[in-house]
Design a protein around this motif. Structure first.
Motif, PDB file in Angstrom:
ATOM      1  N   ALA A  37     -12.050 100.599 129.620  1.00  0.00           N
ATOM      2  CA  ALA A  37     -11.891  99.558 130.639  1.00  0.00           C
ATOM      3  C   ALA A  37     -12.414  99.973 132.012  1.00  0.00           C
ATOM      4  O   ALA A  37     -13.105  99.173 132.665  1.00  0.00           O
ATOM      5  CB  ALA A  37     -10.430  99.123 130.719  1.00  0.00           C
ATOM      6  N   PRO A  38     -12.151 101.161 132.517  1.00  0.00           N
ATOM      7  CA  PRO A  38     -12.694 101.519 133.842  1.00  0.00           C
ATOM      8  C   PRO A  38     -14.222 101.510 133.886  1.00  0.00           C
ATOM      9  O   PRO A  38     -14.815 101.099 134.882  1.00  0.00           O
ATOM     10  CB  PRO A  38     -12.155 102.933 134.087  1.00  0.00           C
ATOM     11  CG  PRO A  38     -10.985 103.073 133.193  1.00  0.00           C
ATOM     12  CD  PRO A  38     -11.257 102.198 132.012  1.00  0.00           C
ATOM     13  N   TYR A  39     -14.844 101.943 132.802  1.00  0.00           N
ATOM     14  CA  TYR A  39     -16.310 101.931 132.765  1.00  0.00           C
ATOM     15  C   TYR A  39     -16.845 100.496 132.725  1.00  0.00           C
ATOM     16  O   TYR A  39     -17.871 100.191 133.333  1.00  0.00           O
ATOM     17  CB  TYR A  39     -16.819 102.719 131.554  1.00  0.00           C
ATOM     18  CG  TYR A  39     -16.401 104.168 131.591  1.00  0.00           C
ATOM     19  CD1 TYR A  39     -16.935 105.036 132.529  1.00  0.00           C
ATOM     20  CD2 TYR A  39     -15.471 104.656 130.689  1.00  0.00           C
ATOM     21  CE1 TYR A  39     -16.559 106.368 132.573  1.00  0.00           C
ATOM     22  CE2 TYR A  39     -15.079 105.993 130.722  1.00  0.00           C
ATOM     23  CZ  TYR A  39     -15.629 106.828 131.675  1.00  0.00           C
ATOM     24  OH  TYR A  39     -15.243 108.140 131.706  1.00  0.00           O
ATOM     25  N   ALA A  40     -16.146  99.643 132.021  1.00  0.00           N
ATOM     26  CA  ALA A  40     -16.563  98.237 131.953  1.00  0.00           C
ATOM     27  C   ALA A  40     -16.429  97.572 133.310  1.00  0.00           C
ATOM     28  O   ALA A  40     -17.276  96.757 133.703  1.00  0.00           O
ATOM     29  CB  ALA A  40     -15.730  97.489 130.913  1.00  0.00           C
ATOM     30  N   ILE A  41     -15.389  97.905 134.054  1.00  0.00           N
ATOM     31  CA  ILE A  41     -15.204  97.328 135.388  1.00  0.00           C
ATOM     32  C   ILE A  41     -16.314  97.790 136.324  1.00  0.00           C
ATOM     33  O   ILE A  41     -16.868  96.996 137.096  1.00  0.00           O
ATOM     34  CB  ILE A  41     -13.802  97.691 135.936  1.00  0.00           C
ATOM     35  CG1 ILE A  41     -12.741  96.956 135.122  1.00  0.00           C
ATOM     36  CG2 ILE A  41     -13.686  97.346 137.410  1.00  0.00           C
ATOM     37  CD1 ILE A  41     -11.328  97.391 135.429  1.00  0.00           C
ATOM     38  N   LYS A  42     -16.666  99.086 136.278  1.00  0.00           N
ATOM     39  CA  LYS A  42     -17.757  99.603 137.111  1.00  0.00           C
ATOM     40  C   LYS A  42     -19.082  98.921 136.760  1.00  0.00           C
ATOM     41  O   LYS A  42     -19.872  98.563 137.640  1.00  0.00           O
ATOM     42  CB  LYS A  42     -17.881 101.108 136.947  1.00  0.00           C
ATOM     43  CG  LYS A  42     -16.777 101.874 137.613  1.00  0.00           C
ATOM     44  CD  LYS A  42     -16.945 103.358 137.385  1.00  0.00           C
ATOM     45  CE  LYS A  42     -15.739 104.123 137.917  1.00  0.00           C
ATOM     46  NZ  LYS A  42     -15.830 105.554 137.619  1.00  0.00           N
TER      47      LYS A  42
END
Length: 124
Positions: A37-42
């Motif tokens: 999820a954090p990579y997708a948000i970035k």
């Protein structure tokens, strides 16, 4: 009783197709989603300006397609002007509208073919 072999073959093909292919459920691991999820948000933050640019160019392309669709109505308007209003000087404007109405479908085809390129953010 006479049964057509073509119809029987078609029914057999459809029945085999619908019986043999069954949908399968593919689950996604929630832990994997939480990790990524954090990579997708970035990635979404980085891509946001490009997506908005593509949507704005695509919206302009859709407006152009709608305009060309409405320009097709020049054809019946020109026919009415050139026949009913010809004694009153409407022949010239009627012929102009007929030409605009005949060209409009071709413009619409070009705009529809260019529409996927416009959604990529390339303004043509």
């Amino acid at each position: 009783m006479f049964v057509n072999r073509k119809i029987l073959a078609i029914i057999l093909i459809f029945s085999i197709t619908f019986v043999s292919f069954k949908p399968e459920a593919k689950a996604i691991d929630p832990v994997t989603i939480a990790i990524l999820a954090p990579y997708a948000i970035k990635a979404a933050e980085i891509m946001a300006p490009y997506v908005m640019r593509g949507l704005s160019c695509g919206a302009k392309g859709l407006v152009a397609c709608g305009k060309d669709t409405l320009e097709i109505l020049y054809l019946p308007l020109g026919l009415i002007q050139s026949t009913l209003f010809a004694p009153f000087g409407g022949l010239g404007s009627g012929m102009n509208n007929i030409v605009k109405g005949c060209i409009a479908p071709f413009k619409l085809v070009v705009d529809v073919l260019v529409l996927p390129i416009k959604f990529m953010g390339i303004s043509i």
